[in-house]
Each structure stands twice: as C-alpha cells, then as structure tokens.
Design a protein around this motif. Structure first.
Motif, PDB file in Angstrom:
ATOM      1  N   SER A  63       0.833  -1.209   0.000  1.00 50.93           N
ATOM      2  CA  SER A  63       0.000   0.000   0.000  1.00 50.93           C
ATOM      3  C   SER A  63       0.866   1.257   0.000  1.00 50.93           C
ATOM      4  N   TRP A  64       1.996   1.194   0.673  1.00 50.28           N
ATOM      5  CA  TRP A  64       2.927   2.315   0.662  1.00 50.28           C
ATOM      6  C   TRP A  64       3.511   2.514  -0.735  1.00 50.28           C
ATOM      7  N   LEU A  65       3.877   1.395  -1.389  1.00 50.31           N
ATOM      8  CA  LEU A  65       4.469   1.471  -2.735  1.00 50.31           C
ATOM      9  C   LEU A  65       3.500   2.065  -3.761  1.00 50.31           C
ATOM     10  N   VAL A  66       2.223   1.688  -3.673  1.00 48.81           N
ATOM     11  CA  VAL A  66       1.250   2.156  -4.672  1.00 48.81           C
ATOM     12  C   VAL A  66       0.396   3.304  -4.155  1.00 48.81           C
ATOM     13  N   ASN A  67       0.725   3.794  -2.965  1.00 50.37           N
ATOM     14  CA  ASN A  67       0.013   4.920  -2.350  1.00 50.37           C
ATOM     15  C   ASN A  67      -1.489   4.642  -2.225  1.00 50.37           C
ATOM     16  N   TYR A  68      -1.810   3.468  -1.677  1.00 56.47           N
ATOM     17  CA  TYR A  68      -3.205   3.069  -1.474  1.00 56.47           C
ATOM     18  C   TYR A  68      -3.523   3.182   0.014  1.00 56.47           C
ATOM     19  N   LYS A  69      -4.539   3.950   0.352  1.00 58.33           N
ATOM     20  CA  LYS A  69      -4.816   4.269   1.751  1.00 58.33           C
ATOM     21  C   LYS A  69      -5.861   3.374   2.413  1.00 58.33           C
ATOM     22  N   ASP A  70      -6.838   2.866   1.681  1.00 58.96           N
ATOM     23  CA  ASP A  70      -7.966   2.122   2.262  1.00 58.96           C
ATOM     24  C   ASP A  70      -7.608   0.636   2.408  1.00 58.96           C
ATOM     25  N   ILE A  71      -6.651   0.358   3.307  1.00 65.23           N
ATOM     26  CA  ILE A  71      -6.085  -0.995   3.400  1.00 65.23           C
ATOM     27  C   ILE A  71      -6.883  -1.941   4.288  1.00 65.23           C
ATOM     28  N   ILE A  72      -7.846  -1.442   5.036  1.00 64.36           N
ATOM     29  CA  ILE A  72      -8.539  -2.302   6.002  1.00 64.36           C
ATOM     30  C   ILE A  72      -9.190  -3.511   5.340  1.00 64.36           C
ATOM     31  N   TRP A  73      -9.774  -3.319   4.164  1.00 60.00           N
ATOM     32  CA  TRP A  73     -10.476  -4.431   3.509  1.00 60.00           C
ATOM     33  C   TRP A  73      -9.499  -5.449   2.948  1.00 60.00           C
ATOM     34  N   GLU A  76     -13.972  -0.702  -5.817  1.00 57.43           N
ATOM     35  CA  GLU A  76     -12.723  -0.629  -5.061  1.00 57.43           C
ATOM     36  C   GLU A  76     -12.678  -1.711  -3.989  1.00 57.43           C
ATOM     37  N   ARG A  77     -13.807  -1.962  -3.340  1.00 56.19           N
ATOM     38  CA  ARG A  77     -13.838  -2.988  -2.293  1.00 56.19           C
ATOM     39  C   ARG A  77     -13.689  -4.383  -2.877  1.00 56.19           C
ATOM     40  N   VAL A  78     -14.304  -4.638  -4.023  1.00 58.11           N
ATOM     41  CA  VAL A  78     -14.144  -5.944  -4.686  1.00 58.11           C
ATOM     42  C   VAL A  78     -12.664  -6.162  -4.990  1.00 58.11           C
ATOM     43  N   LEU A  79     -12.015  -5.153  -5.536  1.00 57.61           N
ATOM     44  CA  LEU A  79     -10.585  -5.266  -5.850  1.00 57.61           C
ATOM     45  C   LEU A  79      -9.754  -5.456  -4.578  1.00 57.61           C
ATOM     46  N   SER A  80     -10.136  -4.786  -3.489  1.00 58.34           N
ATOM     47  CA  SER A  80      -9.433  -4.950  -2.209  1.00 58.34           C
ATOM     48  C   SER A  80      -9.572  -6.374  -1.690  1.00 58.34           C
ATOM     49  N   VAL A  81     -10.782  -6.914  -1.769  1.00 56.97           N
ATOM     50  CA  VAL A  81     -11.021  -8.293  -1.317  1.00 56.97           C
ATOM     51  C   VAL A  81     -10.194  -9.263  -2.154  1.00 56.97           C
ATOM     52  N   LEU A  82     -10.203  -9.087  -3.469  1.00 55.91           N
ATOM     53  CA  LEU A  82      -9.433  -9.982  -4.340  1.00 55.91           C
ATOM     54  C   LEU A  82      -7.933  -9.861  -4.096  1.00 55.91           C
ATOM     55  N   ALA A  83      -7.446  -8.632  -3.903  1.00 55.07           N
ATOM     56  CA  ALA A  83      -6.020  -8.442  -3.609  1.00 55.07           C
ATOM     57  C   ALA A  83      -5.658  -9.120  -2.293  1.00 55.07           C
ATOM     58  N   GLY A  84      -6.485  -8.961  -1.283  1.00 54.24           N
ATOM     59  CA  GLY A  84      -6.240  -9.614   0.007  1.00 54.24           C
ATOM     60  C   GLY A  84      -6.224 -11.125  -0.118  1.00 54.24           C
ATOM     61  N   CYS A  85      -7.141 -11.653  -0.917  1.00 54.85           N
ATOM     62  CA  CYS A  85      -7.181 -13.108  -1.138  1.00 54.85           C
ATOM     63  C   CYS A  85      -5.895 -13.599  -1.800  1.00 54.85           C
ATOM     64  N   LEU A  86      -5.444 -12.890  -2.805  1.00 53.79           N
ATOM     65  CA  LEU A  86      -4.222 -13.302  -3.506  1.00 53.79           C
ATOM     66  C   LEU A  86      -2.990 -13.205  -2.604  1.00 53.79           C
ATOM     67  N   ILE A  87      -2.927 -12.155  -1.803  1.00 53.51           N
ATOM     68  CA  ILE A  87      -1.809 -12.021  -0.865  1.00 53.51           C
ATOM     69  C   ILE A  87      -1.845 -13.161   0.152  1.00 53.51           C
ATOM     70  N   GLY A  88      -3.035 -13.465   0.664  1.00 54.19           N
ATOM     71  CA  GLY A  88      -3.177 -14.568   1.615  1.00 54.19           C
ATOM     72  C   GLY A  88      -2.765 -15.900   1.004  1.00 54.19           C
ATOM     73  N   LEU A  89      -3.138 -16.127  -0.249  1.00 51.99           N
ATOM     74  CA  LEU A  89      -2.758 -17.366  -0.932  1.00 51.99           C
ATOM     75  C   LEU A  89      -1.250 -17.433  -1.134  1.00 51.99           C
ATOM     76  N   LEU A  90      -0.645 -16.330  -1.536  1.00 53.14           N
ATOM     77  CA  LEU A  90       0.810 -16.287  -1.723  1.00 53.14           C
ATOM     78  C   LEU A  90       1.536 -16.596  -0.411  1.00 53.14           C
ATOM     79  N   ILE A  91       1.071 -15.993   0.668  1.00 52.68           N
ATOM     80  CA  ILE A  91       1.685 -16.251   1.978  1.00 52.68           C
ATOM     81  C   ILE A  91       1.524 -17.718   2.357  1.00 52.68           C
ATOM     82  N   THR A  92       0.359 -18.277   2.085  1.00 48.73           N
ATOM     83  CA  THR A  92       0.118 -19.696   2.383  1.00 48.73           C
ATOM     84  C   THR A  92       1.079 -20.574   1.596  1.00 48.73           C
TER      85      THR A  92
END
Length: 172
Positions: free
Chosen positions: A28-38, A131-147
C-alpha cells in the motif's frame, strides 16, 4: 510433545498473519493506497492456522470470497434499497457456497458480501463497491501467496530447524 506441536503451529500462524500485515502495508505504501482495512481483513480471512490443508482451505476461501464479492456487487447495481439487497445478497451467497460445495468458507464469503455492500456512496453508486471488490481480491491473492510460501517444503524444513530452538528456550 503435544505442547511443542501446538506452540509451533501457533508461531507459524502468527508469523503468517504478521507477514500479511507487513506485505499489505508495504504494497500500500508502494502504490500509495490508503484504504487498506479491507485488504487486511481479506488476507486474515484466507490464512489458516492449520498447516495440513492450508493451501486447500485458502483456495476454498478465495472462491467463497469471489462469490460473496460478486453477489454483493451485483445486488448493489440491481437496486438501491440497502436492507432488501443485503438480505438477498446474503441469501444468494449462502446458496451459492452450498451449490459450489464451499460450506466451510461460507462465513468468509458473507464477510466479502458485507464488505462490498457497506460503504458511503461516491460519485457513482458502484465506485466504492468496485474498489472494495478489488481490495477483497487483492487480500485473497496475498493470503494465498503467503500460504504457498509458508507451506512449501523449504519453509517447512526451515521451520523444523528454527522453531524447536525457540520452543526449547521457552520451556527453560
């Protein structure tokens, strides 16, 4: 022995969660995205404390999140009555999760539905929802990568080397 295994599992799960927070904050810092909660909530919903089926469960939760996000987004576009549409979206999400045999992840799907549907309207009815749909999908992909990272054979071997030393020191 059981306490050591439990401690190891808890430490790995905590490490996955902390990694999720750090990755989201860094990106979020790299892409200057502020609404990170979702994004953060979605990452945490995808991660699993149990290592035996973590990847399978992560994929199941991602599928469920997609169903929930699409259900919520579709119904926002269909009608503006929030109460009626949220009830219908929740119903559809539960039914679709059942049809696609994603019952273990239905709560995750419902969270995605509600995340997408509850927002202040922007210039258009759907702009925040997109924006929220994209946030949910980004979170899912990050979670999968970490897994994937935490549950590949090399990470498991490293954990076997490092964690017994930590667990043994904690028992001294």
């Amino acid at each position: 022995m059981i306490d050591k295994l439990r401690t190891k599992r808890v430490l790995i799960y905590a490490a996955k969660c902390v990694t999720g927070v750090l990755v989201v904050l860094g990106l979020s810092w790299l892409v200057n995205y502020k609404d990170i909660i979702w994004v953060l909530i979605s990452v945490m919903l995808v991660l699993s404390p149990d290592g035996s089926d973590a990847v399978t469960l992560a994929v199941t939760r991602i599928k469920a999140n997609v169903i929930g996000a699409i259900s919520g987004f579709s119904l926002i576009l269909l009608h503006q009555n929030m109460v009626l549409m949220m009830c219908v979206a929740v119903f559809i999400t539960v039914v679709l999760c059942n049809l696609f045999r994603l019952e273990p992840a239905t709560r995750t799907a419902l969270a995605a539905t509600i995340i997408v549907m509850t927002h202040e309207a922007g210039a258009h009815l759907w702009d925040t929802a997109v924006e929220r749909v994209l946030s949910v999908l980004a979170g899912c992909l990050i979670g999968l990568l970490i897994t994937f990272i935490f549950h590949n054979k090399y990470a498991s071997q490293a954990a076997e080397i490092i964690l017994p030393k930590i667990v043994d020191k904690g028992g001294e």
